[in-house]
Design an enzyme around this catalytic site. Structure first.
Site, PDB file in Angstrom:
ATOM      1  N   LYS A 164       4.296   5.416   0.045  1.00 47.59           N
ATOM      2  CA  LYS A 164       3.673   4.615   1.097  1.00 47.59           C
ATOM      3  C   LYS A 164       4.495   4.702   2.379  1.00 47.59           C
ATOM      4  O   LYS A 164       5.713   4.560   2.344  1.00 47.59           O
ATOM      5  CB  LYS A 164       3.562   3.154   0.649  1.00 47.59           C
ATOM      6  CG  LYS A 164       2.768   2.287   1.624  1.00 47.59           C
ATOM      7  CD  LYS A 164       2.525   0.902   1.078  1.00 47.59           C
ATOM      8  CE  LYS A 164       3.668  -0.050   1.326  1.00 47.59           C
ATOM      9  NZ  LYS A 164       3.987  -0.256   2.743  1.00 47.59           N
ATOM     10  N   THR A 165       3.772   4.959   3.484  1.00 47.10           N
ATOM     11  CA  THR A 165       4.423   5.064   4.789  1.00 47.10           C
ATOM     12  C   THR A 165       3.920   3.979   5.738  1.00 47.10           C
ATOM     13  O   THR A 165       2.814   3.456   5.573  1.00 47.10           O
ATOM     14  CB  THR A 165       4.113   6.429   5.442  1.00 47.10           C
ATOM     15  OG1 THR A 165       2.684   6.614   5.465  1.00 47.10           O
ATOM     16  CG2 THR A 165       4.760   7.568   4.698  1.00 47.10           C
ATOM     17  N   HIS A 166       4.770   3.657   6.736  1.00 42.82           N
ATOM     18  CA  HIS A 166       4.333   2.952   7.947  1.00 42.82           C
ATOM     19  C   HIS A 166       4.661   3.930   9.063  1.00 42.82           C
ATOM     20  O   HIS A 166       5.758   3.896   9.639  1.00 42.82           O
ATOM     21  CB  HIS A 166       5.127   1.659   8.147  1.00 42.82           C
ATOM     22  CG  HIS A 166       4.709   0.508   7.293  1.00 42.82           C
ATOM     23  ND1 HIS A 166       3.455  -0.058   7.379  1.00 42.82           N
ATOM     24  CD2 HIS A 166       5.375  -0.219   6.369  1.00 42.82           C
ATOM     25  CE1 HIS A 166       3.373  -1.083   6.535  1.00 42.82           C
ATOM     26  NE2 HIS A 166       4.519  -1.193   5.888  1.00 42.82           N
ATOM     27  N   ASP A 202       0.079   2.848   5.140  1.00 46.69           N
ATOM     28  CA  ASP A 202      -0.153   1.395   5.120  1.00 46.69           C
ATOM     29  C   ASP A 202      -0.456   0.911   6.538  1.00 46.69           C
ATOM     30  O   ASP A 202       0.323   0.198   7.148  1.00 46.69           O
ATOM     31  CB  ASP A 202       1.118   0.736   4.555  1.00 46.69           C
ATOM     32  CG  ASP A 202       0.993  -0.754   4.335  1.00 46.69           C
ATOM     33  OD1 ASP A 202      -0.094  -1.310   4.591  1.00 46.69           O
ATOM     34  OD2 ASP A 202       2.004  -1.351   3.923  1.00 46.69           O
ATOM     35  N   LYS A 237      -3.074  -0.906   7.674  1.00 40.08           N
ATOM     36  CA  LYS A 237      -3.699  -2.245   7.798  1.00 40.08           C
ATOM     37  C   LYS A 237      -4.590  -2.347   9.033  1.00 40.08           C
ATOM     38  O   LYS A 237      -4.394  -3.194   9.911  1.00 40.08           O
ATOM     39  CB  LYS A 237      -2.647  -3.356   7.817  1.00 40.08           C
ATOM     40  CG  LYS A 237      -1.872  -3.483   6.517  1.00 40.08           C
ATOM     41  CD  LYS A 237      -1.012  -4.736   6.506  1.00 40.08           C
ATOM     42  CE  LYS A 237      -0.219  -4.884   5.243  1.00 40.08           C
ATOM     43  NZ  LYS A 237       0.890  -3.906   5.108  1.00 40.08           N
ATOM     44  N   ASP A 290      -9.664  -3.997  13.115  1.00 37.12           N
ATOM     45  CA  ASP A 290     -10.480  -4.159  14.324  1.00 37.12           C
ATOM     46  C   ASP A 290     -11.947  -3.807  14.021  1.00 37.12           C
ATOM     47  O   ASP A 290     -12.300  -3.541  12.869  1.00 37.12           O
ATOM     48  CB  ASP A 290      -9.896  -3.283  15.449  1.00 37.12           C
ATOM     49  CG  ASP A 290     -10.063  -3.912  16.819  1.00 37.12           C
ATOM     50  OD1 ASP A 290     -11.122  -4.528  17.079  1.00 37.12           O
ATOM     51  OD2 ASP A 290      -9.129  -3.785  17.643  1.00 37.12           O
ATOM     52  N   ILE A 291     -12.765  -3.803  15.039  1.00 40.74           N
ATOM     53  CA  ILE A 291     -14.170  -3.444  14.848  1.00 40.74           C
ATOM     54  C   ILE A 291     -14.273  -1.972  14.447  1.00 40.74           C
ATOM     55  O   ILE A 291     -13.371  -1.170  14.724  1.00 40.74           O
ATOM     56  CB  ILE A 291     -15.021  -3.717  16.113  1.00 40.74           C
ATOM     57  CG1 ILE A 291     -14.523  -2.876  17.296  1.00 40.74           C
ATOM     58  CG2 ILE A 291     -15.016  -5.213  16.459  1.00 40.74           C
ATOM     59  CD1 ILE A 291     -15.489  -2.834  18.468  1.00 40.74           C
TER      60      ILE A 291
END
Ligand code: 6AU
Length: 272
Positions: free
Chosen positions: A59-61, A94, A96, A99-100
């Site tokens: 998992k990356t940010h 990751d 997250k 928004d629309i």
């Protein structure tokens, strides 16, 4: 029952991305996802090459990494992809999204990160409603060259999070059930969010952050549980471990501890 079936048997009926994931989990005997939250790109690649054989997912940010140029981003994601092939794990960005639909499409494919090109899996908050799922789904299904999967955040690990309010979880689940070609699972504390209202939990994968063998939490509300609790009691499928591994003195040895603990809890709960 759905709560005790093996990853291998769930792979049989699964969509392409879960088929690949369940298959490699069983093959490598791991339900560990390592969250490599360092900011130095070479340090990230270095640890991934070492723990790669022990994990089903990395998992990356991507937006916390200190890149010196856009070329450095390209070279990082190319190296990450090569490592995922070398060690047979999936890449989970990751991000997250929150928004629309129209905006998240740009964030998913564009900017400097081009996430859809290299991340097998990404995640989104359900807060904006079903448009976030169809928006990301359109990019996934029409533009990606390989199968992609979206996880919805149904629950969070942090103290005081709002997922326990009202119908938030039920509505998140409905969005997933309505779009099973896009949503392959959940960030959640266990599989109860699905099993309490249906028997289709095998159609999803459950991934749980907030796992640590040494600490109970951090200074900002993170709350930790053990692999035994998360996999054995809460019937989640994958443990996500960040600081428990990456801040350890010997991250590779500690990663093996988490892998073994997660796998043992899975074997105990599983019937043939
Ligand atoms: O093990 P840690 O506490 O060092 O790191 C946990 C990782 C972090 C968080 O951004 C992420 O898991 N996370 C998530 C995810 C994966 O979506 C959701 C959540 O509720 N809690 C959480 O910690 O990279």
């Amino acid at each position: 029952s759905a709560q005790t079936r093996s990853y291998a048997s769930r792979a049989e009926k699964a969509n392409p991305i879960l088929k690949k994931l369940f298959g490699l989990m069983e093959e490598k005997k791991t339900n560990l996802c390592v969250s490599v939250d360092y900011t130095d790109p070479s340090k990230i690649l270095d640890i991934i090459d070492k723990v790669g054989p022990k994990v089903c997912m990395v998992k990356t940010h991507i937006d916390i990494i200190s890149f010196s140029s856009v070329d450095a981003i390209r070279s990082f994601t190319a190296s990450l992809t090569a490592l995922s092939q070398k060690h047979n794990f999936l890449i989970f960005e990751d991000r997250k999204f929150a928004d629309i639909g129209s905006t998240v499409q740009h964030q998913y494919r564009g900017g400097v990160y081009n996430i859809v090109e290299w991340a097998h899996i990404t995640n989104a908050h359900s807060f904006p409603g079903p448009g976030i799922v169809t928006g990301l789904g359109e990019v996934m299904l029409k533009e990606a060259k390989e199968p992609r999967g979206l996880l919805l955040l149904a629950e969070m690990s942090s103290a005081g999070n709002l997922s326990t309010e009202g119908a938030y979880r039920a509505k998140t689940l409905q969005m997933a059930r309505d779009h099973k070609d896009i949503v392959c699972g959940f960030i959640a504390m266990g599989n109860q969010i699905v099993t309490e209202s249906g028997d289709d939990s095998d159609d999803f994968i459950f991934m749980t952050p907030g796992v640590n063998l040494a600490d109970k939490g951090d200074a900002h509300g993170q709350q930790y549980q053990s692999p035994e609790f998360v996999i054995g009691e809460k019937k989640s499928d994958i443990i996500i471990v960040g600081r428990g591994i990456i801040k350890a003195e010997d991250p590779v040895a500690v990663a093996e501890k988490y892998r073994a603990a997660g796998w043992e809890a899975y074997e105990k709960r599983t019937v043939a």
